[in-house]
Design a protein around this motif. Structure first.
Motif, short mmCIF file in Angstrom:
data_model
loop_
_atom_site.label_atom_id
_atom_site.label_comp_id
_atom_site.label_asym_id
_atom_site.label_seq_id
_atom_site.Cartn_x
_atom_site.Cartn_y
_atom_site.Cartn_z
N SER A 268 -14.64 7.56 -23.52
CA SER A 268 -15.42 8.52 -22.97
C SER A 268 -14.33 8.95 -22.37
O SER A 268 -13.48 8.25 -22.29
CB SER A 268 -15.94 8.31 -22.12
N LYS A 269 -14.14 9.97 -21.15
CA LYS A 269 -12.98 10.91 -20.29
C LYS A 269 -12.67 10.12 -19.14
O LYS A 269 -11.89 9.65 -18.41
CB LYS A 269 -13.04 12.22 -20.47
N LYS A 270 -14.60 9.59 -18.99
CA LYS A 270 -14.24 8.74 -17.76
C LYS A 270 -13.09 7.81 -17.95
O LYS A 270 -12.73 7.01 -17.13
CB LYS A 270 -15.89 8.21 -17.45
N LYS B 278 -11.29 6.90 -19.89
CA LYS B 278 -9.21 7.05 -19.74
C LYS B 278 -8.95 7.29 -18.74
O LYS B 278 -7.64 6.94 -18.45
CB LYS B 278 -9.25 8.11 -21.16
N TYR B 279 -9.29 8.19 -17.84
CA TYR B 279 -9.03 8.62 -16.42
C TYR B 279 -9.22 7.06 -15.45
O TYR B 279 -8.34 7.12 -14.97
CB TYR B 279 -9.85 10.06 -16.11
N LYS C 277 -6.03 5.54 -16.65
CA LYS C 277 -4.91 6.29 -16.02
C LYS C 277 -4.68 6.50 -14.82
O LYS C 277 -3.96 6.19 -14.00
CB LYS C 277 -4.54 7.65 -16.51
N ILE D 289 -5.96 15.01 -13.86
CA ILE D 289 -7.34 15.05 -14.55
C ILE D 289 -7.95 15.95 -13.11
O ILE D 289 -7.31 15.70 -12.25
CB ILE D 289 -8.29 13.51 -13.76
N GLU E 232 -17.37 1.79 -19.15
CA GLU E 232 -17.47 2.37 -20.36
C GLU E 232 -18.89 1.69 -20.75
O GLU E 232 -19.49 2.54 -21.61
CB GLU E 232 -16.36 2.34 -21.16
#
Length: 137
Positions: A3-5, A7-8, A11, A36, A83
């Motif tokens: 998910s972008k959550k 991944k971000y 990061k 982001i 996740e």
């Protein structure tokens, strides 16, 4: 798929870990450097703060900072926080186990047996990678 959550979140953690100045980093700085959305990043950082990975300081000179050393932050718990289950199907999850409605016998299920291998390989990577490893790659 990641998910972008998550991944971000990774990061943002790697950005904070790579800062030579360990003073609090404003959300706007992290968002700009990692491309982001600041609003989305706020909720991610709040989750990481509530679970003991980040500290925060309000006001002038405020922002977020790591509460632990990067080598103490392992990826498996971070992945679970951001996740959810690491396993791709619930019948092989170690922490979120559920039986599958369409499977009469897990021991004979080809999908189940394959997903155990996938889970174990994934866990091996996540359990043996720290935040320090990610910034040193």
């Amino acid at each position: 798929m990641l998910s972008k959550k998550t991944k971000y979140g990774i990061k943002a953690l790697t950005f904070l870990a790579s800062q030579t100045d360990k003073s609090p980093t404003p959300i706007s700085t992290i968002a700009k450097n990692e491309n982001i959305s600041q609003k989305f990043l706020e909720s991610i950082l709040l989750t990481l703060r509530k679970t003991g990975y980040l500290g925060s300081k309000k006001g002038k000179g405020g922002g977020y900072y790591l509460l632990k050393k990067p080598e103490e932050i392992m990826m498996a718990p971070v992945m679970r926080i951001l996740e959810g289950p690491i396993a791709m199907v619930p019948c092989v999850s170690l922490n979120f186990y559920e039986t599958c409605d369409d499977c009469p016998d897990e021991d004979l299920c080809a999908v189940h047996n394959l997903m155990i291998e996938v889970r174990d390989s994934t866990l091996n990577i996540f359990n043996n990678r720290s935040l320090a490893d990610l910034i040193n790659i």
